[in-house]
Structure formats: C-alpha cells, structure tokens
Design a protein around this motif. Structure first.
Motif, short mmCIF file in Angstrom:
data_model
loop_
_atom_site.label_atom_id
_atom_site.label_comp_id
_atom_site.label_asym_id
_atom_site.label_seq_id
_atom_site.Cartn_x
_atom_site.Cartn_y
_atom_site.Cartn_z
N GLY A 142 -6.92 16.56 8.65
CA GLY A 142 -7.48 15.27 8.34
C GLY A 142 -6.88 14.21 9.24
N ILE A 143 -7.72 13.29 9.75
CA ILE A 143 -7.23 12.22 10.62
C ILE A 143 -7.70 10.89 10.06
CG2 ILE A 143 -7.28 11.22 12.94
CD1 ILE A 143 -7.88 13.96 14.06
N ILE A 144 -6.78 9.93 10.05
CA ILE A 144 -7.08 8.58 9.59
C ILE A 144 -6.49 7.60 10.59
CG2 ILE A 144 -5.05 8.63 8.09
CD1 ILE A 144 -6.55 6.75 6.19
N VAL A 145 -7.30 6.65 11.04
CA VAL A 145 -6.88 5.67 12.03
C VAL A 145 -6.96 4.29 11.40
CG1 VAL A 145 -7.28 4.71 14.33
CG2 VAL A 145 -7.81 7.12 13.88
N THR A 146 -5.87 3.52 11.50
CA THR A 146 -5.85 2.16 10.94
C THR A 146 -5.46 1.17 12.03
OG1 THR A 146 -3.51 2.00 10.33
CG2 THR A 146 -4.98 3.17 8.81
N ASP A 147 -5.77 -0.11 11.78
CA ASP A 147 -5.28 -1.15 12.68
C ASP A 147 -3.89 -1.57 12.22
OD1 ASP A 147 -5.61 -2.79 10.47
OD2 ASP A 147 -7.43 -3.75 11.24
N ILE A 148 -3.32 -2.59 12.86
CA ILE A 148 -1.93 -2.96 12.54
C ILE A 148 -1.81 -3.61 11.16
CG2 ILE A 148 -1.17 -3.14 14.92
CD1 ILE A 148 -1.55 -6.16 14.72
N THR A 149 -2.95 -4.01 10.57
CA THR A 149 -2.92 -4.57 9.21
C THR A 149 -3.17 -3.49 8.17
OG1 THR A 149 -5.27 -5.12 9.17
CG2 THR A 149 -3.75 -6.75 10.12
N GLU A 191 3.49 -3.09 22.34
CA GLU A 191 3.18 -3.55 20.99
C GLU A 191 2.26 -2.54 20.29
OE1 GLU A 191 4.31 -6.31 19.39
OE2 GLU A 191 5.63 -6.60 21.13
N ASP A 192 2.49 -2.37 18.98
CA ASP A 192 1.63 -1.48 18.20
C ASP A 192 0.23 -2.09 18.09
OD1 ASP A 192 3.89 -0.03 17.85
OD2 ASP A 192 4.12 -0.41 15.70
N VAL A 193 -0.81 -1.26 18.33
CA VAL A 193 -2.20 -1.74 18.20
C VAL A 193 -2.95 -0.97 17.12
CG1 VAL A 193 -2.41 -2.59 20.57
CG2 VAL A 193 -2.92 -0.19 20.09
N SER A 194 -2.47 0.24 16.79
CA SER A 194 -3.08 1.00 15.70
C SER A 194 -2.14 2.12 15.29
CB SER A 194 -4.44 1.57 16.12
OG SER A 194 -4.30 2.44 17.22
#
Length: 502
Positions: free
Chosen positions: A394-401, A482-485
């Motif tokens: 399973g893969i889940i991608v989020t933004d920095i928020t 910087e973290d972007v995701s």
C-alpha cells in the motif's frame, strides 16, 4: 533454413516492388515521345502510384499478419504483372492512368516486411532488421537511373516488359522460399484500428516518418534540377551528387535501426530532428555549393537514421497491432514523399526559390523535436505510474500539511478505502486508539531529523477492523532540502504476528 532467408528475400522483394512502383516516372521522358500527355496532367500521372501505394500499405500490413508475408508478396507480384504489361502496350494517357492505379501495389509492399520480419528476431534486433529491410527503398533509385539507360537501347516498351521477367522470378522465389509456417495474428482489422487510432504515439510516429521519408524523396526528386539551375552544374555532376544523397540515406537506414537497438531510440530522434532543424535553416539561406552539399549530406544522414529508428519504435509500442500500425505509419511516409515535392514546386513557382520550403522543413522538424522530448518524459511518468499502481505494498502520498494526495490500488485492497474517499483527508482517517500521542510525536521527530521512519503501527480499515501494519515513511525533499511531501508504504502483518504469537 527457410526462416534464415526471410530477411534477404523480403528485402529483395521490397527492392523489386519499389522498382516497379516508379516505372512511369522513371521512363516518362521516353513515354512522352510516343504518347501525348498534357503538361498539366504529368503531376497527376506520377502521383497516382505514389498515393495508391501509400494508402494500400494499411491493408497489406494487416493481411501480412493474417495470411503471412509469403502469400501477400506472391499475390502482390502476380497483380503487378497486369499493369506492367498493360503500361508496356499503352497508347494513351488513360492507359497510363489505369495502369498506374495498380502500380501502387509495388509501393504498398513496404508494410509487409516491417510487419513480418520482427517475428523472426528478438526485440533487441528489431531496429537493425527493419533498417536492413527498409534499405530496399533503393529500388526507386535503381529504376530511376537504370531504366532510362536501358530504354535508350531497346525503347521504353521493351524496357517495361523486362520488369515482367523480374516479377516472374520473384513469384517463383517467394513460392519456394517464402515461410509457410509464419506466425499469424488474426485480430479483426476493426479491433486493431480501435486499438491504435486513439494512441497519440501512432500519429507522432506518422509525423516523424512523414518528415524523414518525405524529405528523402523530395531531395531525390529535386536535387538534380536544383543543382543545375542554381549552381550551374552539368547534369552528370548533379546526377552523381544525387546518387550520393540516395546512397547515404539508404546506407544509414540499417545503421539507424542498429543504433536504435543499442541506445535510447527517443534520444536518437531528438538528435535527428535537432540536426534537421539546423541543416534546413542553413539551406534556406542559399549557401555556397560546398555548404549546400554538406547540408544535403547531413539531411541524407538524418533521414536514413530517422527512418531506421522510427521502425524500431513502431513494433515496440504496437506489438499486438504491428500490422495496422506499420501500415498507417508507412502510409504517412509515402504521402510524405508525395506532398513535399508538390509544395516545393508551388513555392518555387511563386517565389522563384526554395528558401521558404526549407524554413518550413526546419519549423516542422523543431516541432517534432519538442514532441519527441515530451514523449520521452511522458514515458518516464508512465513507468513511474505503472510501478506505483502495480506494487503489492500500500502506498499513500501526502503533502507537508499531511493531506493525502494519492494512494495506489494496493492501498484500497488493504484498507477498503477508495482513492476518492481519502484524497484531501489526512492519515487520521486510519487512526486507532492503540497508539498514544507520544508515539506519533516520536515518529514525526524521526522523520524531521532523519527524513524517514519505519516500524509497526495499528490502523483501521473502512469496515472498522483494526490491523497491524509495517509502515515505512520517507520525506521527499526539493533542491533546497525542504520537505515537499511524504510517502508511506505499508504491508498488513496481522496474520504474521498471530502466527508468531501462537
């Protein structure tokens, strides 16, 4: 043994087909001495075999898959006996038009070999094999230069009858040496067309071949007269230079296919169209004979390499619909050999020069370069998407928020949540009460400090069932660090934990 002779046999078939294809245009000065052909009808007369030979490439490519190359070549050469004999006895313009219609079969056989031959070789050799076969287009040059010489000795009618002997020889050769056991693909033509016509790559390749093969034909047709009228060369010198152009373009076709096997084909096409653009710009400014000769030779080299690379790519992208795809792309190349010469003639008649025509070539080449670059990066994106969709984790991608941007099919299979139910939400939608706030604080501290975290975590499915997963979280950073995701990958280890507990 039979399989080994298919490449030389089918390549020679193409040479013969192309020789027959241009009978009328090769011998037109001699034919006009006996048959009254209006000046305004000459272009139509020479265009009929070219256009029909281009359009017929689609059905011949299709039937090469259905009944095999042996039968398609046999039937094609038998059909060509009739127009060749009819033209040899022609006494009117209408006779030539009727014969010219069926002569198109000679040019249409191109799509047979590019569909059949890749079946005998591994994919890493398809470019070289199709390049060797494509070099058979030298048949047009053979007729263009040899037929007039023979006609001066025995007349145009007997010269054309010699082609009957050549066709009969190759009918026998194909009957004996053609492969009766060739692998057949019997997908209905409508299904094959439906499988390819919406794919933009088909039309990209058609445009690319329209340019590379079209420019080869256009330069072959116009160089002799252009060199004489613009640089004052004698006809023999102009003919020798044109022959050099044809020889280089033909030689570099199999080399282009071989290079396509060894290196990234799309990179090669980028180089081809970049050089095309620069060479066409140089020719547009009417340079000296030396620079003009260099520019033409560069165009010849690029045309040869480009033609070879394109027919490395077509069977690669359209393996299951190779027959119809080869037919469509080769049809566009044939039309490319027809329309550019007419356009050049029209431009020259209006402006008295070819500069605008060369600038048009440079513009279209530049547009093709942009398309090839976009294809390359689109392929990379498609590959990444395939990996994303096909992985079992399973893969889940989020933004920095922490808002979810994407999930893969395995995520849905493991949790029951569809992508539209979670995109825009946060991973809290999976949260259970089993982990304390300190657990999550430590997890995010590790991600911020090291860029990654992994470990066991309890989450819940859509139906409320709780499950234990092994979770890896990685931070994706930009060029500044910087973290972007954030990307999380996980697997359900509940069953494994239960077994070890037992």
């Amino acid at each position: 043994m039979i399989k080994k002779v298919q490449l030389p046999l089918q390549t020679l078939n193409l040479v013969v087909g192309f020789m027959v294809w241009v009978i009328i245009s090769s011998l037109l000065p001699f034919i006009r001495e006996d048959i009254d052909i209006p000046a305004d009808k000459i272009a139509i007369l020479t265009a009929i075999p070219v256009v029909l030979g281009s359009i017929l490439r689609i059905p011949l490519g299709y039937y090469a898959n259905i009944i095999g190359a042996r039968l398609v070549f046999l039937i094609s050469f038998v059909l060509l006996l009739f127009p060749v004999f009819y033209i040899s006895e022609a006494s009117s313009y209408i006779d030539l038009v009727i014969g010219g219609l069926i002569l198109g079969v000679g040019g249409a056989v191109f799509s047979v070999g590019v569909t059949s031959l890749p079946k005998y070789y591994p994919k890493e050799k398809h470019g070289f094999v199709n390049g060797i076969y494509g070099a058979g287009n030298i048949g047009t040059a053979i007729s263009t230069f040899a037929a007039p010489i023979i006609a001066t000795q025995i007349g145009w009618s007997l010269t054309i009858k010699l082609y009957l002997i050549l066709l009969l020889i190759f009918i026998v050769l194909n009957f004996i040496l053609g492969d009766r056991q060739e692998v057949k693909v019997k997908t209905p033509i409508i299904e094959q067309i439906k499988g390819v016509y919406k794919n933009p790559k088909l039309w990209y390749f058609s445009l690319f071949y329209f340019i590379t093969f079209g420019s080869f034909v256009a330069f072959t047709v116009y160089l002799p007269n252009f060199l004489v009228s613009n640089f004052g060369l004698d006809k023999v010198d102009a003919g020798i230079r044109t022959a050099g152009f044809i020889a280089i373009a033909t030689l570099f076709r199999p080399i282009g296919g071989w290079l396509g096997d060894k290196f990234q084909p799309l990179f090669l096409l980028m180089g081809v169209f970049l050089v095309y653009t620069l060479a066409a710009i140089m020719l547009a400014f009417s340079p000296s004979i030396l620079l003009y000769s260099i520019g033409c030779l560069v165009i010849a080299l690029c045309a040869g390499i480009g033609n070879g690379v394109i027919f490395k790519l077509v069977p690669f992208y359209f393996n299951k619909q190779a027959g119809i795809a080869n037919g469509i792309v080769s049809m566009m190349g044939g039309l490319g050999g027809f329309f550019p010469p007419l356009l050049l003639a029209a431009i020259h008649s209006i402006t008295g020069q070819y500069a605008i025509g060369f600038m048009l070539l440079s513009s279209v080449s530049l547009a093709s370069l942009v398309l090839v670059v976009s294809m390359y990066y689109q392929d990379k994106l498609n590959l990444a998407q395939q990996v994303f969709n096909s992985t079992g984790q399973g893969i889940i991608v989020t933004d920095i928020t922490s808002k979810i941007q994407a999930v893969n099919p395995a995520f849905t299979a493991l949790t029951g949540f569809r992508d539209e139910e979670v995109i825009g939400q946060t991973p809290r939608i999976l949260k259970t009460a089993r982990q304390e706030k300190e657990f999550y604080d430590a997890m995010w501290k590790s991600i911020k400090e090291t860029g990654a975290w992994q470990g066991e975590i309890w989450n819940r499915k859509k139906n409320g069932e709780e499950f234990l997963e092994w979770l890896n979280i990685s931070a994706v950073k930009d060029e500044t660090g910087e973290d972007v995701s954030y990307v999380g990958t996980f697997t359900d280890i509940t069953a494994h934990r239960q077994k070890t507990s037992e």
